[in-house]
Scaffold this motif. Structure first.
Motif, short mmCIF file in Angstrom:
data_model
loop_
_atom_site.label_atom_id
_atom_site.label_comp_id
_atom_site.label_asym_id
_atom_site.label_seq_id
_atom_site.Cartn_x
_atom_site.Cartn_y
_atom_site.Cartn_z
N THR A 50 3.66 10.06 -4.49
CA THR A 50 2.25 10.15 -4.86
C THR A 50 1.73 8.74 -5.15
O THR A 50 2.51 7.81 -5.37
N ASP A 52 0.34 7.81 -7.86
CA ASP A 52 0.78 7.47 -9.21
C ASP A 52 2.22 6.95 -9.22
O ASP A 52 2.55 6.02 -9.95
N GLU A 53 3.09 7.57 -8.42
CA GLU A 53 4.48 7.10 -8.34
C GLU A 53 4.54 5.70 -7.75
O GLU A 53 5.30 4.85 -8.22
N LYS A 55 2.13 3.41 -7.84
CA LYS A 55 1.58 2.48 -8.82
C LYS A 55 2.57 2.17 -9.95
O LYS A 55 2.57 1.08 -10.49
N ALA A 56 3.41 3.16 -10.31
CA ALA A 56 4.35 2.99 -11.41
C ALA A 56 5.64 2.27 -11.00
O ALA A 56 6.44 1.90 -11.86
#
Length: 82
Positions: A50, A52-53, A55-56
């Motif tokens: 994703t 978010d994954e 970006k993290a």
């Protein structure tokens, strides 16, 4: 491509973000998170992560004596790639 001691691919290093080479960063993603058809050069390469994954994910800073931080989909438990 990051490989293990036997030459098998374990992760791919991808440049993400930025615009025209400014503000990009590199991340290492588990090889099993990538899907592509080598026999079909027009087929897209997809990534099972994703936004978010992605970006993290910690930045991959190149080869050194430390294992690379590799992100993988929840279903895959990667070992650190060297």
């Amino acid at each position: 491509v990051l490989v293990d001691g036997t030459g098998q691919p374990q992760a791919a290093v991808l440049d993400i973000g930025g615009f025209m080479g400014v503000g990009t960063r590199s991340i290492a993603v588990h090889w099993k998170a990538l899907h592509f058809a080598p026999s079909d050069p027009k087929a897209p390469i997809t990534l099972d992560l994703t936004l978010d994954e992605i970006k993290a994910t910690p930045e991959y800073k190149g080869l050194d004596d430390k294992p690379a931080p590799v992100v993988a989909p929840v279903a895959v438990n990667p070992a650190p790639a060297h």
